[in-house]
Design a protein around this motif. Structure first.
Motif, PDB file in Angstrom:
ATOM      1  N   ASN A 142       0.814  -1.220   0.000  1.00 41.98           N
ATOM      2  CA  ASN A 142       0.000   0.000   0.000  1.00 41.98           C
ATOM      3  C   ASN A 142       0.850   1.273   0.000  1.00 41.98           C
ATOM      4  OD1 ASN A 142      -2.489  -1.313  -0.022  1.00 41.98           O
ATOM      5  ND2 ASN A 142      -2.523  -1.524   2.201  1.00 41.98           N
ATOM      6  N   SER A 143       2.122   1.124  -0.324  1.00 43.24           N
ATOM      7  CA  SER A 143       3.017   2.281  -0.356  1.00 43.24           C
ATOM      8  C   SER A 143       3.862   2.246  -1.626  1.00 43.24           C
ATOM      9  CB  SER A 143       3.936   2.270   0.876  1.00 43.24           C
ATOM     10  OG  SER A 143       4.870   1.207   0.785  1.00 43.24           O
ATOM     11  N   ASP A 144       4.677   3.264  -1.798  1.00 40.09           N
ATOM     12  CA  ASP A 144       5.542   3.292  -2.978  1.00 40.09           C
ATOM     13  C   ASP A 144       6.687   2.290  -2.891  1.00 40.09           C
ATOM     14  OD1 ASP A 144       6.984   4.517  -0.996  1.00 40.09           O
ATOM     15  OD2 ASP A 144       7.257   6.423  -2.049  1.00 40.09           O
ATOM     16  N   LYS A 145       6.826   1.635  -1.739  1.00 40.51           N
ATOM     17  CA  LYS A 145       7.854   0.598  -1.590  1.00 40.51           C
ATOM     18  C   LYS A 145       7.584  -0.612  -2.468  1.00 40.51           C
ATOM     19  CE  LYS A 145       9.025   1.749   3.210  1.00 40.51           C
ATOM     20  NZ  LYS A 145       9.034   1.258   4.610  1.00 40.51           N
ATOM     21  N   ILE A 146       6.343  -0.741  -2.930  1.00 39.66           N
ATOM     22  CA  ILE A 146       5.969  -1.863  -3.777  1.00 39.66           C
ATOM     23  C   ILE A 146       6.804  -1.904  -5.056  1.00 39.66           C
ATOM     24  CG2 ILE A 146       4.156  -0.525  -4.913  1.00 39.66           C
ATOM     25  CD1 ILE A 146       4.094  -4.300  -4.188  1.00 39.66           C
ATOM     26  N   LEU A 147       7.307  -0.741  -5.480  1.00 45.41           N
ATOM     27  CA  LEU A 147       8.059  -0.664  -6.733  1.00 45.41           C
ATOM     28  C   LEU A 147       9.427  -1.332  -6.625  1.00 45.41           C
ATOM     29  CD1 LEU A 147       7.254   3.061  -7.655  1.00 45.41           C
ATOM     30  CD2 LEU A 147       6.154   0.986  -8.537  1.00 45.41           C
ATOM     31  N   ASN A 148       9.994  -1.367  -5.412  1.00 46.54           N
ATOM     32  CA  ASN A 148      11.352  -1.900  -5.256  1.00 46.54           C
ATOM     33  C   ASN A 148      11.481  -2.847  -4.063  1.00 46.54           C
ATOM     34  OD1 ASN A 148      12.849  -0.189  -7.349  1.00 46.54           O
ATOM     35  ND2 ASN A 148      11.856   1.400  -6.119  1.00 46.54           N
ATOM     36  N   PHE A 149      10.377  -3.487  -3.675  1.00 41.09           N
ATOM     37  CA  PHE A 149      10.439  -4.303  -2.455  1.00 41.09           C
ATOM     38  C   PHE A 149      11.414  -5.474  -2.592  1.00 41.09           C
ATOM     39  CE2 PHE A 149       7.287  -6.510  -4.988  1.00 41.09           C
ATOM     40  CZ  PHE A 149       7.439  -7.848  -4.658  1.00 41.09           C
ATOM     41  N   LYS A 150      11.631  -5.953  -3.809  1.00 42.23           N
ATOM     42  CA  LYS A 150      12.549  -7.078  -4.013  1.00 42.23           C
ATOM     43  C   LYS A 150      14.009  -6.672  -3.840  1.00 42.23           C
ATOM     44  CE  LYS A 150       9.531  -9.644  -7.169  1.00 42.23           C
ATOM     45  NZ  LYS A 150       9.374 -10.199  -8.541  1.00 42.23           N
ATOM     46  N   ARG A 151      14.260  -5.370  -3.780  1.00 40.60           N
ATOM     47  CA  ARG A 151      15.627  -4.875  -3.592  1.00 40.60           C
ATOM     48  C   ARG A 151      15.952  -4.621  -2.129  1.00 40.60           C
ATOM     49  NH1 ARG A 151      18.393  -6.279  -8.045  1.00 40.60           N
ATOM     50  NH2 ARG A 151      17.280  -5.683  -9.931  1.00 40.60           N
ATOM     51  N   SER A 152      15.025  -4.993  -1.256  1.00 45.34           N
ATOM     52  CA  SER A 152      15.240  -4.812   0.185  1.00 45.34           C
ATOM     53  C   SER A 152      15.652  -6.134   0.825  1.00 45.34           C
ATOM     54  CB  SER A 152      13.953  -4.301   0.843  1.00 45.34           C
ATOM     55  OG  SER A 152      14.058  -4.365   2.245  1.00 45.34           O
ATOM     56  N   VAL A 153      16.720  -6.118   1.584  1.00 51.92           N
ATOM     57  CA  VAL A 153      17.178  -7.322   2.265  1.00 51.92           C
ATOM     58  C   VAL A 153      16.160  -7.758   3.317  1.00 51.92           C
ATOM     59  CG1 VAL A 153      18.464  -6.135   4.104  1.00 51.92           C
ATOM     60  CG2 VAL A 153      19.209  -8.400   3.336  1.00 51.92           C
ATOM     61  N   PHE A 154      15.390  -6.798   3.847  1.00 52.88           N
ATOM     62  CA  PHE A 154      14.406  -7.129   4.882  1.00 52.88           C
ATOM     63  C   PHE A 154      13.279  -7.990   4.321  1.00 52.88           C
ATOM     64  CE2 PHE A 154      16.173  -2.952   6.149  1.00 52.88           C
ATOM     65  CZ  PHE A 154      16.849  -3.390   7.280  1.00 52.88           C
ATOM     66  N   PHE A 155      12.836  -7.682   3.104  1.00 54.15           N
ATOM     67  CA  PHE A 155      11.787  -8.490   2.481  1.00 54.15           C
ATOM     68  C   PHE A 155      12.225  -9.946   2.363  1.00 54.15           C
ATOM     69  CE2 PHE A 155      10.354 -10.553  -1.437  1.00 54.15           C
ATOM     70  CZ  PHE A 155       8.990 -10.652  -1.183  1.00 54.15           C
ATOM     71  N   TRP A 156      13.439 -10.157   1.868  1.00 53.90           N
ATOM     72  CA  TRP A 156      13.928 -11.515   1.656  1.00 53.90           C
ATOM     73  C   TRP A 156      14.171 -12.237   2.978  1.00 53.90           C
ATOM     74  CZ3 TRP A 156      13.368 -13.845  -2.765  1.00 53.90           C
ATOM     75  CH2 TRP A 156      13.283 -13.069  -3.929  1.00 53.90           C
ATOM     76  N   TYR A 157      14.604 -11.494   3.994  1.00 51.65           N
ATOM     77  CA  TYR A 157      14.829 -12.117   5.293  1.00 51.65           C
ATOM     78  C   TYR A 157      13.508 -12.558   5.918  1.00 51.65           C
ATOM     79  CZ  TYR A 157      17.064 -13.125   9.730  1.00 51.65           C
ATOM     80  OH  TYR A 157      17.534 -13.777  10.855  1.00 51.65           O
ATOM     81  N   ILE A 158      12.493 -11.692   5.873  1.00 55.01           N
ATOM     82  CA  ILE A 158      11.177 -12.043   6.404  1.00 55.01           C
ATOM     83  C   ILE A 158      10.599 -13.217   5.626  1.00 55.01           C
ATOM     84  CG2 ILE A 158       8.818 -11.228   6.806  1.00 55.01           C
ATOM     85  CD1 ILE A 158      10.977 -10.042   8.661  1.00 55.01           C
ATOM     86  N   LEU A 159      10.776 -13.209   4.310  1.00 53.18           N
ATOM     87  CA  LEU A 159      10.308 -14.320   3.484  1.00 53.18           C
ATOM     88  C   LEU A 159      10.985 -15.624   3.903  1.00 53.18           C
ATOM     89  CD1 LEU A 159       8.587 -15.272   1.096  1.00 53.18           C
ATOM     90  CD2 LEU A 159      10.530 -14.746  -0.410  1.00 53.18           C
ATOM     91  N   GLY A 160      12.289 -15.566   4.172  1.00 49.85           N
ATOM     92  CA  GLY A 160      13.019 -16.749   4.614  1.00 49.85           C
ATOM     93  C   GLY A 160      12.496 -17.293   5.934  1.00 49.85           C
ATOM     94  N   ILE A 204      19.781 -14.598  -1.387  1.00 53.55           N
ATOM     95  CA  ILE A 204      19.248 -13.749  -2.458  1.00 53.55           C
ATOM     96  C   ILE A 204      19.127 -12.316  -1.960  1.00 53.55           C
ATOM     97  CG2 ILE A 204      17.186 -13.252  -3.851  1.00 53.55           C
ATOM     98  CD1 ILE A 204      16.739 -16.299  -3.991  1.00 53.55           C
ATOM     99  N   GLY A 205      18.650 -12.165  -0.731  1.00 52.30           N
ATOM    100  CA  GLY A 205      18.512 -10.833  -0.156  1.00 52.30           C
ATOM    101  C   GLY A 205      19.832 -10.106  -0.061  1.00 52.30           C
ATOM    102  N   PHE A 206      20.869 -10.804   0.401  1.00 46.64           N
ATOM    103  CA  PHE A 206      22.186 -10.172   0.527  1.00 46.64           C
ATOM    104  C   PHE A 206      22.761  -9.793  -0.839  1.00 46.64           C
ATOM    105  CE2 PHE A 206      22.642 -12.728   4.638  1.00 46.64           C
ATOM    106  CZ  PHE A 206      22.319 -11.638   5.424  1.00 46.64           C
ATOM    107  N   LEU A 207      22.584 -10.679  -1.823  1.00 44.74           N
ATOM    108  CA  LEU A 207      23.198 -10.460  -3.130  1.00 44.74           C
ATOM    109  C   LEU A 207      22.393  -9.512  -4.008  1.00 44.74           C
ATOM    110  CD1 LEU A 207      24.361 -14.110  -3.981  1.00 44.74           C
ATOM    111  CD2 LEU A 207      25.718 -12.241  -3.043  1.00 44.74           C
ATOM    112  N   TRP A 208      21.081  -9.552  -3.917  1.00 41.34           N
ATOM    113  CA  TRP A 208      20.216  -8.828  -4.839  1.00 41.34           C
ATOM    114  C   TRP A 208      19.801  -7.458  -4.296  1.00 41.34           C
ATOM    115  CZ3 TRP A 208      15.123 -11.208  -7.218  1.00 41.34           C
ATOM    116  CH2 TRP A 208      14.842 -10.557  -8.416  1.00 41.34           C
ATOM    117  N   SER A 209      19.871  -7.298  -2.995  1.00 36.63           N
ATOM    118  CA  SER A 209      19.398  -6.039  -2.426  1.00 36.63           C
ATOM    119  C   SER A 209      20.344  -4.890  -2.802  1.00 36.63           C
ATOM    120  CB  SER A 209      19.292  -6.151  -0.910  1.00 36.63           C
ATOM    121  OG  SER A 209      20.570  -6.306  -0.307  1.00 36.63           O
ATOM    122  N   GLU A 210      19.812  -3.682  -2.667  1.00 32.15           N
ATOM    123  CA  GLU A 210      20.600  -2.490  -2.935  1.00 32.15           C
ATOM    124  C   GLU A 210      20.676  -1.646  -1.667  1.00 32.15           C
ATOM    125  OE1 GLU A 210      19.076  -0.391  -6.311  1.00 32.15           O
ATOM    126  OE2 GLU A 210      19.069  -2.183  -7.592  1.00 32.15           O
TER     127      GLU A 210
END
Length: 215
Positions: A142-160, A204-210
């Motif tokens: 519901n925010s503008d973070k949706i555009l780049n959420f895959k570039r956040s290490v936090f998203f991938w960590y929570i997913l893990g 993936i989060g460590f390598l792909w995040s920005e």
């Protein structure tokens, strides 16, 4: 046949921990660096848990119950720090209190012999993490973070975290309630596969995040 697999989870954690250290330059905030610390904490616990019985003559439930207390508390507090809405952050604090209370109620329940797996505290912890993760994802979508959420290490960590704990919870409860037979080979295989999935998300989060999305 697969009994040995669960002991290789140490190397999975070690590998993702090393990747985390290599990617430290992309983790500018203390909150982001904390993810690497949590992974290395699991590396230490895996090794201590492996030798605990040999060292003490006791089952290693003490080690992994302590690990559950620390990591689930850390997950809840991490999710709280990621939530932006005040009411969601209040819910996170209530979840933290509920988990701590459930853990110490478990100790009282097993007061004569606390060397048991705290299954119900684990179940409560997973459910609380699921609730907070859903709030986190709703805020992202519901925010503008949706555009780049895959570039956040936090998203991938929570997913893990979710990839491991959500499937493992019904499996663990089924074992505890004797709905399925406890087979060490199957247990090790399930634990290993879920760890592969979880640590793959971390890596993936460590390598792909920005860096700019990891504050």
């Amino acid at each position: 046949m697969f009994e040995f697999l669960r002991f290789y989870t140490f190397y999975l954690a070690l590998f993702s921990g090393i990747i985390g250290l290599i990617s430290m330059h992309k983790l500018p905030s203390n909150r982001a660096k904390f993810l690497v610390i949590l992974i290395w904490f699991s590396v230490v616990i895996e090794k201590v848990g492996y030798y605990f019985t040999e060292w003490t003559g006791l089952l290693n439930y003490y080690v992994f119950n302590f690990y559950m207390l620390v990591t689930f508390s850390a997950y809840i507090l991490l999710l709280r720090s990621l939530l932006s809405k005040v009411n969601h952050r209040i819910i996170a604090i209530l979840c933290f209190v509920l988990f701590i209370v459930s853990f110490f109620l478990n100790i009282l329940y097993f007061k004569k012999d606390v060397n048991h797996s705290f299954t119900y505290s684990f179940a409560i912890g997973v459910l609380l993490i699921m609730i907070l993760s859903c709030l986190y994802l709703v805020e992202i979508f519901n925010s503008d973070k949706i555009l780049n959420f895959k570039r956040s290490v936090f998203f991938w960590y929570i997913l893990g975290i979710l990839v491991f704990h959500v499937p493992f919870l019904p499996f663990m409860l089924a074992l505890n309630w004797f709905l399925i037979k406890h087979d060490e080979s199957i247990f090790s295989l399930v634990v290993f596969i879920l760890n592969v999935l979880a640590h793959s998300c971390y890596i993936i989060g460590f390598l792909w995040s920005e860096k700019k999305y990891n504050y």
